[in-house]
Design a protein around this motif. Sequence first.
Motif, mmCIF file in Angstrom:
data_model
loop_
_atom_site.group_PDB
_atom_site.id
_atom_site.type_symbol
_atom_site.label_atom_id
_atom_site.label_comp_id
_atom_site.label_asym_id
_atom_site.label_seq_id
_atom_site.Cartn_x
_atom_site.Cartn_y
_atom_site.Cartn_z
ATOM 1 N N HIS A 89 -66.028 -95.908 -103.255
ATOM 2 C CA HIS A 89 -66.777 -95.523 -104.460
ATOM 3 C C HIS A 89 -68.114 -96.244 -104.511
ATOM 4 N N LEU A 96 -73.378 -89.061 -104.595
ATOM 5 C CA LEU A 96 -72.348 -88.181 -105.144
ATOM 6 C C LEU A 96 -72.939 -86.898 -105.725
ATOM 7 N N ALA A 99 -71.944 -83.746 -103.882
ATOM 8 C CA ALA A 99 -70.552 -83.292 -103.864
ATOM 9 C C ALA A 99 -70.403 -81.823 -104.248
ATOM 10 N N PRO A 100 -71.179 -81.251 -105.205
ATOM 11 C CA PRO A 100 -71.009 -79.826 -105.521
ATOM 12 C C PRO A 100 -71.301 -78.895 -104.354
ATOM 13 N N ALA A 107 -64.343 -81.082 -102.196
ATOM 14 C CA ALA A 107 -64.918 -81.668 -103.404
ATOM 15 C C ALA A 107 -63.822 -82.144 -104.340
ATOM 16 N N GLY A 108 -62.759 -81.384 -104.476
ATOM 17 C CA GLY A 108 -61.663 -81.806 -105.342
ATOM 18 C C GLY A 108 -60.970 -83.047 -104.813
ATOM 19 N N LEU A 110 -62.271 -85.399 -102.906
ATOM 20 C CA LEU A 110 -63.160 -86.552 -103.062
ATOM 21 C C LEU A 110 -63.222 -87.006 -104.517
ATOM 22 N N ASN A 111 -63.265 -86.068 -105.448
ATOM 23 C CA ASN A 111 -63.326 -86.437 -106.865
ATOM 24 C C ASN A 111 -62.048 -87.149 -107.307
ATOM 25 N N VAL A 112 -60.906 -86.678 -106.852
ATOM 26 C CA VAL A 112 -59.654 -87.330 -107.224
ATOM 27 C C VAL A 112 -59.582 -88.726 -106.611
ATOM 28 N N LEU A 114 -61.964 -90.757 -105.811
ATOM 29 C CA LEU A 114 -62.928 -91.688 -106.412
ATOM 30 C C LEU A 114 -62.755 -91.807 -107.924
ATOM 31 N N LEU A 116 -62.941 -89.411 -110.179
ATOM 32 C CA LEU A 116 -63.839 -88.524 -110.929
ATOM 33 C C LEU A 116 -63.158 -87.227 -111.333
ATOM 34 N N GLY A 117 -61.900 -87.079 -111.002
ATOM 35 C CA GLY A 117 -61.173 -85.866 -111.347
ATOM 36 C C GLY A 117 -59.688 -86.150 -111.415
#
Length: 332
Positions: A89, A96, A99-100, A107-108, A110-112, A114, A116-117
């Motif tokens: 992170h 970041l 990422a989109p 993307a999902g 990576l977000n989880v 870090l 972020l999701g």
Amino acid sequence: MDGFSTRHDQATAGAADLIGREPEIQRLRRFVGRIAEGAGEALLLAGDPGVGKTSLLDQAAALAAGSGIRLLRATGSQFEADISYAALHQLLLPCLGEAPRLSPLLAGALNVALGLGEGAPPAQLLVASAVLALLQSAADQQPLLLVVDDLPWLDRASALVLGMVARRLTGLPVGLVAACRTGEPSFFDLGGLPVVYVNPLSEEAATELLTSRYPVMTPRVRRRPENRSPHPRPAGDDPARAAAAAGRGPGEPAGPAGTPRLPRHPGHHRRRDAARDAAPQPPAADRLRLPRPGAAPAGRRTVTSGRPGRYGRPTPRPGDRRRPGRREPAGC
């Protein structure tokens, strides 16, 4: 390539600040040059604590910044070693925003990873793929250099993912340079990666470094081994130095733990003996009743004649073969 060479020469102007590290700096120059050409790779700096690995990382960062390469930095922390993906992170936070542009799956994941999701924890291979895709997307506009210090303090999840990423940088304008201690275990897999071993400075380089940093230091002090080593030998490892630091002579016993000892004056023992001789002495009869170190405890008696002898000590009875001062149980 001419523009890169010009920026590269300007960035290396400050390399003279690192004394005695010319071979390592030349290796870092070649490493940074290949990143700018799109031939990314990983490089590890290994050495003892305090030998100068972090300074070489700073030098690599300066070379990269002067060559138009974007920097991403992270440092292992003991207090974050138990937090999954904490180092990752810290490393990827500046990019970041890319990422989109990744696929929804990457993307999902990576977000989880870090935080972020929401969702189930992703597999490490999926996270490594997402990190590679993010770095490749960010490097389309500008080459990247990942600088990681204190590898042994990285959390397990980040260390495993970065180890996978480091072996998959071939053909990308992305480089990774990291520092670790020689022989210290780490979750970062070093297998198959090039390693530069950072050795202690030579005698000439150490002298030049001390002269440049401390010009008022005398040559006699500069020649001391503890001033040349990054890890001076503790005073407790040397009995003579430990006694001198505690204000004791080489043969004097140490005082109680934690008791400060002041350095003794050269005439300390002479004054102590003179004061002892000048002190008034009690009569011989009273001197016999004074307790002595190691005297018999209560309920025991010593077989003596009671007459003072030489130095005020009692003499044995006539014909008594037992040693003077021998302790006998009471009533014998």
